[in-house]
Every structure is written in C-alpha cells, then in structure tokens.
Motif scaffolding. Structure first.
Motif, PDB file in Angstrom:
ATOM      1  N   GLU A 185      34.195  48.804  42.898  1.00 14.97           N
ATOM      2  CA  GLU A 185      34.255  47.602  43.178  1.00 14.97           C
ATOM      3  C   GLU A 185      32.954  46.832  42.167  1.00 14.97           C
ATOM      4  OE1 GLU A 185      35.681  45.506  47.278  1.00 14.97           O
ATOM      5  OE2 GLU A 185      33.800  46.317  47.194  1.00 14.97           O
TER       6      GLU A 185
ATOM      7  N   GLY B 203      42.959  48.398  38.051  1.00 11.37           N
ATOM      8  CA  GLY B 203      41.654  48.701  37.690  1.00 11.37           C
ATOM      9  C   GLY B 203      40.870  47.668  36.382  1.00 11.37           C
ATOM     10  N   ALA B 204      40.033  47.129  36.936  1.00 13.51           N
ATOM     11  CA  ALA B 204      39.332  45.961  35.848  1.00 13.51           C
ATOM     12  C   ALA B 204      38.498  46.857  35.115  1.00 13.51           C
ATOM     13  CB  ALA B 204      38.701  45.010  36.860  1.00 13.51           C
TER      14      ALA B 204
END
Ligand code: SF4
Length: 389
Positions: free
Chosen positions: A365, A348-349
C-alpha cells in the motif's frame, strides 16, 4: 553477476509471469529541460538542465522496436511512443523532426503511434503541423481553472495559465484533438465538479486525474484517502450527468466491470505489467516508472537497466529480472495479490510510488494506491449503495 542456473531459471520464469516481454508503451525523453518551473510539485530533478537526445538514440530505439517481432500468437501490437520530458516541445520542431525520422518506417507500417504529453505553452502552428503530419495523440497537462492551475509557473514564478490556454486554443483552432491530465492537490480535491466543468469545457477527448503524488522532487502535501473518496464520488455523479465526457479512471473501472460481467475475468487477469521502458536522453533505459529516470539511490543505484546504444531494448527487458528493483517490484505485486482486496481491479499500482513513499519496491500500500485505486472503488460502492431501493 553469478547466479546458479536453476535459480536463474526460476527467477526468469517468475519475471515472465508478471512482466510483459514486449512493451506496449515506450517513453522517450528528448530533453531533460523544461521551459517552466512548477517548483511546488514537479518531480523532475534535472528540469533546469539542457540534455538533448542525440538522433543515434532515436535510431537505436527504432531499430529495437523493428526487431521485436511478433508475439507468441503471431501478433504485433502497436507500440505507443510517448514523447515526455522535461517539456518535450522545448527541443524545438527541427530537432524533434530529426528524432522522429528513424521511426517513420515503423509508423508507415502501422507498428507505432506517437503521443506527446506537453504543458502546451510552446504550441504554435509549426508544432500543430508536426502533430498533424505525424498523427500524434496530444495530451496537455493543466490542473483546472486559473486558481487551481496557479502552481504551473514559469521560471520567473509567474502563473503560466494564460499561455497554457493559448496553446489549447491553437490546438482547437487547428482541429487537433487532445486529452488533458490534471494534478489534483489539496486545493482541488474538494472541487471535482468545478474541475470537471472547466476541463470538459476545454473540449478534451478524455480527462485524466493524477491525485497529487509523493514522487521524485515532490515532497509536498497530498490529499488524504477520505478526501479522495469524496472527489471520486462527486466525479461519478458528474459523469452520470455528462455521459459523453470520458474520464480516464472511470473508463478503467468500467472496463474492469465490463470484462468481469462478460465472464472474461481470465482476460483481465492475463494482463501482465508493462515493462514501461523510459529512454533517457542519453539512451539509458529505466524500467517500470518514468519517475525513476535521473534518480540515484544508495541501495538501488541509478535504476538503469541498460543503454540502447549498446543493447537492443528487447534484450534489456529480457534480462531485467536480474535487477534488484525489478525483482523487488515483482515481490510487491505478489504481496498485493496475496493481501489486498482491491488487487482484482488494481493489479498492483506503480513502482515509483512504492519506492518514493515506502523506500522499497517490495511494499504494497501507498497513499497513491489508496487515493487513486482503493477510494475510486469505494466511491463506486458508496454510489451504488445510495441508489439501492
Ligand atoms: S490497491 Fe495498493 S495494495 Fe492493493 S493491489 Fe493496488 S497497489 Fe497493491
């Protein structure tokens, strides 16, 4: 805020599953001011204003870190205290020395480590003395050779490349190790080898790439996923030919693969998201993303989770599950895990990219995660397929 006790417990438990209770990195903003004005892409909305951090804020943060205590395994991990900006060196050596003083007992006990991310233009012998005295890790922001670094400009709009190189030269003369972070825009995305040759030639201990992001005040053009895939493919090939040069993103990918290969998937999966507190100049605490500091939003407000002059950092983090942007981000992480084939590596960015690109933390995204996480993995797959007999 009134909330039913059972719901409160459930939400707090979900928070505890995703977000680490203790920060391993605390970002300090000694001033919002920056001596440069990289107007083409800087995300800092208050970079033209002088807002100096009072020593009382540094004292409160140091007291908070002192009181954090050991974790459930009786361990005390070293906390990185990262001086970020604005331009942190713009506060001057004397003021920085005053801000560092409250942390000295923690540093002497080996419980914290200082780092700084600087544009390097203000580095002189006094700063080198300070870096050496306090054992700083130094990170320099430079985007490549002069033509790719041209958007790093001073307040008169003149490129600051020579001054940045001067600061790096001073670090080298004094034998101070440094890493570099380069923002890769549409002009550099097709020039991975040039960039790496140049940045490796500076003598940096590690090279990090931030593919240009849509963040804060930066609403310019960003590289597209196909371009990023080409960039990472070239970087992997370059790295194979230069195994002694560390590239941050490839180190992370290698760390993931090494852990999985060693049969330690559970270790990788146990990593929870760092609450990543940013301490604004006035003691306000912003969680999850330094880019949210100084931003106001109709729906989320000012992203401030508390103030260290009123509450200790541990308590602020412990109550963070009550903040809509934090709970939304946890929803976003859960959605990433449920839907994204890259989650295993990515975990998870960042929160900031979700917000700035999609307007919500609950999204998955972003262009950032495509260019910096997904296409990095795809480039490695392309490379290994090419090498298959
Ligand atoms: S690559 Fe993007 S969508 Fe996938 S887990 Fe990471 S942040 Fe989520």
């Amino acid at each position: 805020m009134s909330i039913a006790p059972t719901a409160e417990l459930a939400t707090a438990a979900v928070f505890a599953r995703w977000i680490a209770p203790r920060p391993s990195l605390v970002v300090m903003q000694p001033d919002t001011f920056c001596n440069m004005d990289c107007a083409a892409y800087c995300y800092l909305p208050q970079r033209k204003r002088r807002n100096r951090m009072p020593v009382a804020v540094a004292q409160a943060v140091a007291a908070s870190l002192t009181s954090l205590g050991p974790d459930e395994f009786g361990q005390r991990q070293i906390v990185e205290v990262c001086w970020h900006g604005g331009e942190p060196l713009a506060v001057g050596v004397e003021a920085m020395t005053e801000l560092l003083a409250p942390f000295e007992p923690l540093r002497a006990a080996g419980l914290i480590h200082h780092s700084v991310q600087t544009n390097a233009t203000l580095i002189n012998d006094d700063w080198c003395d300070l870096f050496q005295h306090y054992s700083f890790s130094v990170g320099v922001s430079i985007d490549g050779p002069a033509d790719l670094n041209a958007r790093r400009t001073d307040r008169a709009g003149r490129p600051a490349h020579d001054r940045i190189m001067g600061g790096i030269g001073r670090l080298r003369q004094r034998g101070i190790e440094f890493s570099v972070i380069a923002v890769v825009g549409t002009d550099g995305i097709g020039r991975a080898e040039d960039l790496l040759d140049f940045l490796a030639g500076l003598g940096a201990t590690q090279i990090g790439f931030n593919i240009e992001e849509f963040e804060g005040s930066n609403a310019g053009d960003q590289p597209r996923p196909a371009e990023a895939r080409g960039f990472w493919t070239a970087a992997i090939a370059w790295s194979t030919a230069h195994p002694g040069v560390r590239i941050r993103e490839l180190d992370r990918l290698g760390g993931y693969l090494g852990t999985i290969r060693a049969g330690e998937r559970a270790v990788w999966e146990a990593h929870s998201f760092d609450p990543l507190p940013t301490i604004a100049f006035n003691g306000d605490v912003i969680l999850l993303s330094p880019e949210l500091a100084g931003i106001r939003d109709e729906h989320y407000g000012d992203f401030v989770a508390g103030n260290v002059l009123e509450q200790d950092l541990g308590s602020i983090v412990a109550r963070a599950w009550q903040l809509p942007y934090v709970t939304e981000f946890i929803d976003g992480l859960a959605a990433c895990r449920a839907t994204c084939g890259f989650f295993d590596f990515c975990r998870g960015a960042t929160a900031g990219n979700r917000y700035f690109e999609n307007g919500t933390f609950a999204s998955t995204e972003t262009n950032y995660c495509r260019v910096s996480r997904q296409e990095l993995v795809n480039a490695l797959i392309d490379t290994t397929r090419k090498e298959e007999p």
